[in-house]
Design a protein around this motif. Structure first.
Motif, PDB file in Angstrom:
ATOM      1  N   LYS A  34       0.833  -1.209   0.000  1.00 28.95           N
ATOM      2  CA  LYS A  34       0.000   0.000   0.000  1.00 28.95           C
ATOM      3  C   LYS A  34       0.866   1.257   0.000  1.00 28.95           C
ATOM      4  N   ILE A  35       1.924   1.241   0.798  1.00 29.06           N
ATOM      5  CA  ILE A  35       2.824   2.397   0.858  1.00 29.06           C
ATOM      6  C   ILE A  35       3.499   2.608  -0.487  1.00 29.06           C
ATOM      7  N   ARG A  36       3.951   1.523  -1.097  1.00 29.53           N
ATOM      8  CA  ARG A  36       4.595   1.614  -2.410  1.00 29.53           C
ATOM      9  C   ARG A  36       3.629   2.227  -3.428  1.00 29.53           C
ATOM     10  N   ALA A  87      12.118  -0.774   4.236  1.00 33.37           N
ATOM     11  CA  ALA A  87      11.769  -0.651   2.820  1.00 33.37           C
ATOM     12  C   ALA A  87      10.674   0.399   2.635  1.00 33.37           C
ATOM     13  N   ALA A  88       9.700   0.411   3.533  1.00 33.83           N
ATOM     14  CA  ALA A  88       8.625   1.402   3.466  1.00 33.83           C
ATOM     15  C   ALA A  88       9.180   2.811   3.636  1.00 33.83           C
ATOM     16  N   LEU A  89      10.072   2.984   4.602  1.00 33.17           N
ATOM     17  CA  LEU A  89      10.683   4.298   4.808  1.00 33.17           C
ATOM     18  C   LEU A  89      11.477   4.720   3.571  1.00 33.17           C
ATOM     19  N   GLY A  90      12.089   3.767   2.902  1.00 35.68           N
ATOM     20  CA  GLY A  90      12.823   4.079   1.674  1.00 35.68           C
ATOM     21  C   GLY A  90      11.904   4.659   0.607  1.00 35.68           C
ATOM     22  N   HIS A  91      10.710   4.091   0.460  1.00 35.92           N
ATOM     23  CA  HIS A  91       9.745   4.612  -0.516  1.00 35.92           C
ATOM     24  C   HIS A  91       9.279   6.011  -0.122  1.00 35.92           C
ATOM     25  N   ILE A  92       9.059   6.224   1.161  1.00 37.81           N
ATOM     26  CA  ILE A  92       8.599   7.531   1.629  1.00 37.81           C
ATOM     27  C   ILE A  92       9.711   8.570   1.447  1.00 37.81           C
ATOM     28  N   ILE A  93      10.952   8.189   1.700  1.00 32.91           N
ATOM     29  CA  ILE A  93      12.080   9.108   1.488  1.00 32.91           C
ATOM     30  C   ILE A  93      12.182   9.480   0.019  1.00 32.91           C
ATOM     31  N   GLU A  94      12.008   8.516  -0.861  1.00 29.55           N
ATOM     32  CA  GLU A  94      12.051   8.807  -2.293  1.00 29.55           C
ATOM     33  C   GLU A  94      10.972   9.819  -2.664  1.00 29.55           C
TER      34      GLU A  94
END
Length: 130
Positions: A34-36, A87-94
């Motif tokens: 969902k985050i992605r 991994a979720a934080l990585g998507h949010i940082i992007e």
């Protein structure tokens, strides 16, 4: 060739026992998915926010970006597994970096526990080191 079959006397050959899926891992996978998706959908809005143009459309894009970031962060808080959460934080940082939201990005990088994921993000966005 009967040595290759696990067979007890008087019983037929059996396959590996059915293992039940881990509900926590499944919930983490779903949250990450969902985050992605939220971050991918909000990427266009983040690009518009980065342009810095002040008009009604940009205001709507800024609201859409802020909403996606907020909802993604709330969902990331529910993730139990550290690798899924990182991994979720990585998507949010992007997403944040696309919108030039350096402050949020720097804070989120510190929340990543996995060294390889953090290193990859810092390699992609070296400005976060400052």
């Amino acid at each position: 060739m009967s040595g290759f079959i696990n067979q007890s006397p008087g019983r037929s050959a059996t396959a590996a026992p059915d293992s039940k899926p881990d509900p926590v891992a499944e919930a983490d996978e779903l949250a990450l998915s969902k985050i992605r998706s939220m971050c991918a959908v909000a990427m266009t809005s983040a690009k518009a926010v980065a342009l810095g143009i002040q008009n009604d459309i940009t205001r709507l894009n800024r609201l859409r970006f802020a909403s996606a970031k907020r909802m993604s962060l709330e969902l990331a808080k529910t993730i139990a597994g550290p690798s899924y959460r990182d991994a979720a934080l990585g998507h949010i940082i992007e997403l944040c970096m696309t919108a030039n939201d350096m402050e949020s990005s720097r804070i989120l990088v510190h929340g990543i526990q996995s060294t390889p994921i953090r290193d990859e993000i810092l390699l992609t966005y070296p400005t976060l080191l400052r």
